[in-house]
Design a protein around this motif. Structure first.
Motif, PDB file in Angstrom:
ATOM      1  N   VAL A 212       0.619  -1.841  -0.086  1.00  0.00           N
ATOM      2  CA  VAL A 212      -0.029   0.012   0.036  1.00  0.00           C
ATOM      3  C   VAL A 212       0.687   1.260  -0.282  1.00  0.00           C
ATOM      4  N   THR A 213       2.067   1.195   0.430  1.00  0.00           N
ATOM      5  CA  THR A 213       2.708   2.471   0.736  1.00  0.00           C
ATOM      6  C   THR A 213       4.695   1.865   1.545  1.00  0.00           C
ATOM      7  N   TYR A 214       4.743   2.347   1.439  1.00  0.00           N
ATOM      8  CA  TYR A 214       6.567   2.404   1.642  1.00  0.00           C
ATOM      9  C   TYR A 214       6.909   3.460   1.892  1.00  0.00           C
ATOM     10  N   LYS A 215       7.750   4.339   2.624  1.00  0.00           N
ATOM     11  CA  LYS A 215       7.832   5.626   3.196  1.00  0.00           C
ATOM     12  C   LYS A 215       9.470   6.557   4.029  1.00  0.00           C
ATOM     13  N   CYS A 216       9.232   7.203   4.012  1.00  0.00           N
ATOM     14  CA  CYS A 216      10.574   7.416   5.115  1.00  0.00           C
ATOM     15  C   CYS A 216       9.687   8.065   6.269  1.00  0.00           C
ATOM     16  N   ILE A 217       9.991   8.077   7.343  1.00  0.00           N
ATOM     17  CA  ILE A 217       9.421   8.560   8.820  1.00  0.00           C
ATOM     18  C   ILE A 217       9.493  10.094   7.804  1.00  0.00           C
ATOM     19  N   GLY A 218       9.084  10.862   8.203  1.00  0.00           N
ATOM     20  CA  GLY A 218       9.158  12.232   8.271  1.00  0.00           C
ATOM     21  C   GLY A 218       9.806  13.573   9.631  1.00  0.00           C
ATOM     22  N   ALA A 219       9.273  12.946  10.768  1.00  0.00           N
ATOM     23  CA  ALA A 219       9.878  12.966  11.833  1.00  0.00           C
ATOM     24  C   ALA A 219      11.426  13.631  11.674  1.00  0.00           C
ATOM     25  N   TYR A 220      12.119  12.015  11.422  1.00  0.00           N
ATOM     26  CA  TYR A 220      13.317  12.018  11.454  1.00  0.00           C
ATOM     27  C   TYR A 220      14.249  12.949  10.447  1.00  0.00           C
ATOM     28  N   VAL A 221      13.642  13.058   8.766  1.00  0.00           N
ATOM     29  CA  VAL A 221      14.464  13.616   8.002  1.00  0.00           C
ATOM     30  C   VAL A 221      14.046  15.338   8.153  1.00  0.00           C
ATOM     31  N   LYS A 222      12.613  15.714   8.954  1.00  0.00           N
ATOM     32  CA  LYS A 222      12.641  17.113  10.165  1.00  0.00           C
ATOM     33  C   LYS A 222      13.326  17.780  10.608  1.00  0.00           C
ATOM     34  N   ASN A 223      13.720  16.307  11.532  1.00  0.00           N
ATOM     35  CA  ASN A 223      14.757  16.824  12.439  1.00  0.00           C
ATOM     36  C   ASN A 223      16.137  16.236  12.336  1.00  0.00           C
ATOM     37  N   LYS A 224      16.403  14.779  12.159  1.00  0.00           N
ATOM     38  CA  LYS A 224      17.743  14.595  11.890  1.00  0.00           C
ATOM     39  C   LYS A 224      18.442  14.218  10.388  1.00  0.00           C
ATOM     40  N   LYS A 225      17.343  15.054   9.138  1.00  0.00           N
ATOM     41  CA  LYS A 225      18.341  15.006   8.209  1.00  0.00           C
ATOM     42  C   LYS A 225      17.799  13.613   7.551  1.00  0.00           C
ATOM     43  N   ASN A 226      17.729  12.760   8.043  1.00  0.00           N
ATOM     44  CA  ASN A 226      17.969  11.118   8.421  1.00  0.00           C
ATOM     45  C   ASN A 226      16.635  10.251   7.372  1.00  0.00           C
ATOM     46  N   GLN A 227      17.168  10.062   6.340  1.00  0.00           N
ATOM     47  CA  GLN A 227      16.018   8.696   5.497  1.00  0.00           C
ATOM     48  C   GLN A 227      16.443   7.535   6.061  1.00  0.00           C
ATOM     49  N   ASN A 228      16.503   7.508   7.222  1.00  0.00           N
ATOM     50  CA  ASN A 228      16.805   5.642   7.086  1.00  0.00           C
ATOM     51  C   ASN A 228      16.234   4.901   8.309  1.00  0.00           C
ATOM     52  N   GLN A 229      15.021   5.272   8.618  1.00  0.00           N
ATOM     53  CA  GLN A 229      13.646   4.939   9.321  1.00  0.00           C
ATOM     54  C   GLN A 229      12.804   5.165   8.030  1.00  0.00           C
ATOM     55  N   ILE A 230      12.596   3.937   7.862  1.00  0.00           N
ATOM     56  CA  ILE A 230      11.658   3.768   7.210  1.00  0.00           C
ATOM     57  C   ILE A 230      10.290   2.719   7.089  1.00  0.00           C
ATOM     58  N   CYS A 231       9.334   2.646   6.805  1.00  0.00           N
ATOM     59  CA  CYS A 231       7.466   2.481   7.528  1.00  0.00           C
ATOM     60  C   CYS A 231       7.070   1.234   5.676  1.00  0.00           C
ATOM     61  N   TRP A 232       6.494   0.669   6.143  1.00  0.00           N
ATOM     62  CA  TRP A 232       5.631  -0.218   4.636  1.00  0.00           C
ATOM     63  C   TRP A 232       4.394  -0.102   5.829  1.00  0.00           C
ATOM     64  N   LEU A 233       3.218  -0.230   4.766  1.00  0.00           N
ATOM     65  CA  LEU A 233       2.154  -0.965   4.918  1.00  0.00           C
ATOM     66  C   LEU A 233       1.214  -1.956   3.956  1.00  0.00           C
ATOM     67  N   TRP A 234       1.447  -2.935   3.652  1.00  0.00           N
ATOM     68  CA  TRP A 234       0.429  -4.087   3.154  1.00  0.00           C
ATOM     69  C   TRP A 234      -0.190  -4.367   3.518  1.00  0.00           C
TER      70      TRP A 234
END
Length: 498
Positions: A212-234
């Motif tokens: 359904v979706t697969y994305k970075c967690i925005g809070a980590y991008v915003k606060n840590k400039k970090n794209q490694n926190q990733i989630c999936w919905l199936w």
């Protein structure tokens, strides 16, 4: 981090389980959100990321939820507010008892200290509408992840969902650790394992998981400039259900090898005409300001998004329907420390709140969309007043196309319009100051330059790919040159303001 549920296995697996249990007993002594998230900034991060994660879940109002690796209950209480019933599992007894002391007033939660991968754990098939885990699989071996996915598909009702979030590529939290047995995998591993997860019912019907979706967690991008926190919905679906266009993109047009071939032509990070050169030219027209939010529809492998974020200090959300494209983009983001997040999403079904973005940017993507007026109305809604949309796209001449060009359009599944009609569609969606430019001469110039470059470096290209790949690219570029020189295939640039 919310403590994981792990298995007791034999041999090597048993050693790993002992290491993981020791690791979490060490980090579960204080039973605080900081110790669970392994981060000194956990309280602030939690305030942003918890609502974000909960917002990504499908409706579970009145439904049954299985929470794996429930930890001290950072999500358990929130899940219980909506769910009919929550079964919260964790393998560290002190941790699940702390969760019960915090959330036990919710009478619809069952707390269980258990190993989710243990053969002794009995969960009925087709008994949950949502299976939720936050930081779990990274503490399991590859084999344990594969076995657990097989079980999860069975535990899930048809039409039910699995949501999970993992740390990929590298560590995020700043807590000191004597040892760190975490598996910081590439996200492709999880995508592949879940795609391959199947179950069968008593009638022999096969069920699988649809992304359904697969994305970075925005809070980590915003606060840590970090794209490694990733989630999936199936979603669990019957195996005969066709995932049509997304499957076509990932298995035909944008296979991994195909993407890398395109990147070789367009330049590092790019899969659209002109690469960084046209990106610089077009982005310069947008007058971007620091702090603005940009939505890139059809972000590809992220080159344009990195360019905007790094040069203009804007926050970019790149969406693409191709899982392969987004996987590459996430991999290329590591170490860049810029405010870019990526998501697998269908722009025709996705929705954002009104006035969400300052700019919507799309390069050679909307040719795939059949109902452009509906999409442009969405763009208009999503943009802030004064916001701009910039689109480059394949177009056609007014009038009836030749049989050859019509066959090409049909084979690709494109929906092409002439430049003027395209501009009228933007006006019809409410945009003003619409600029609709025929950029076919520029397109031809870029095609010739790209073709000359690949022909000049033929040996290196064939060494990295194959002769067949080289022939495909050369023939494809020559065909585009022929169609565009004849005036059939056009290239348009469109800028419009809300």
């Amino acid at each position: 981090m919310d403590a994981p549920v792990v298995a007791v296995a034999n041999g090597i697996g048993e050693v790993e389980r002992k290491v993981q249990k020791s690791y979490w007993e060490e980090h579960s002594k204080s039973l605080t959100v900081e110790s669970m998230m392994l981060d000194s900034r956990a309280a602030d991060l939690d305030k942003e990321e918890r609502p974000e994660i909960l917002s990504l879940l499908p409706s579970y109002k009145g439904k049954s939820v299985l929470e794996l690796g429930a930890g001290i209950g950072r999500f358990t209480g929130d899940l219980a507010k909506e769910a009919g019933h929550v079964l919260a599992l964790d393998f560290i007894e002190s941790v699940i008892k702390k969760n019960e002391s915090i959330n036990g007033h919710h009478k619809n939660i069952t707390f269980m200290c258990a190993d989710v991968t243990s053969p002794n754990l009995k969960i009925e098939d087709n008994s949950f509408d949502l299976i939720f885990s936050n930081w779990l699989l990274m503490y399991l071996s590859d084999e344990e992840v594969e076995k657990l996915v097989g079980k999860m598909v069975k535990w899930l009702k048809v039409g039910g969902h699995i949501f999970f979030r993992e740390s990929c590529f590298h560590q995020s939290g700043d807590s000191k650790r004597k040892v760190n047995p975490t598996h910081y995998r590439e996200p492709r591993f999880y995508t592949k394992v879940f795609k391959e997860g199947h179950s069968y019912d008593k009638n022999g019907d096969s069920f699988e998981l649809s992304l359904v979706t697969y994305k970075c967690i925005g809070a980590y991008v915003k606060n840590k400039k970090n794209q490694n926190q990733i989630c999936w919905l199936w979603e669990k679906v019957k195996s005969t259900e066709d995932k049509d266009f997304q499957r076509f993109l990932d298995n035909v047009q944008y296979k991994t090898n195909g993407i890398l071939r395109y990147e070789r032509i367009f330049g590092e990070g790019y899969v659209s005409t002109g690469g960084v050169e046209t990106t610089k030219e077009f982005v310069d027209m947008l007058d971007l300001k620091p702090g603005q939010k940009v939505l890139d529809v059809g972000c590809g492998i992220g080159g344009g998004d990195f360019y905007m974020a790094e040069n203009y200090d804007v926050h970019v959300l790149g969406i693409d329907l191709s899982v392969n494209m987004v996987s590459f983009a996430m991999e290329r983001a590591i170490g860049r420390k810029c405010s870019v997040e990526f998501e697998v999403a269908d722009c025709t079904t996705k929705d954002y709140p009104e006035n969400s973005f300052d700019v919507i940017y799309s390069r050679d993507t909307i040719l795939h969309i059949q109902d452009k007026p509906a999409l442009f109305r969405s763009f208009f809604k999503w943009l802030k007043p004064g916001g701009k949309v910039l689109i480059s796209d394949y177009c056609k001449n007014p009038g009836k196309p030749s049989e050859e060009f019509a066959a090409y359009i049909k084979q690709r599944g494109y929906d092409l319009h002439d430049v003027k009609a395209y501009g009228k569609m933007l006006e019809g969606a409410g945009f003003h100051d619409v600029i609709a430019e025929d950029r076919t001469e520029q397109f031809l110039s870029v095609l010739r330059r790209e073709l000359a470059e690949v022909e000049k470096n033929k040996d290196a290209f064939v060494a990295d790919f194959t002769q067949e790949d080289y022939d495909d690219i050369v023939n494809g570029w020559n065909a585009k040159l022929k169609r565009s020189s004849a005036g059939e295939q056009r290239w348009g640039l469109f800028i419009a303001t809300k």
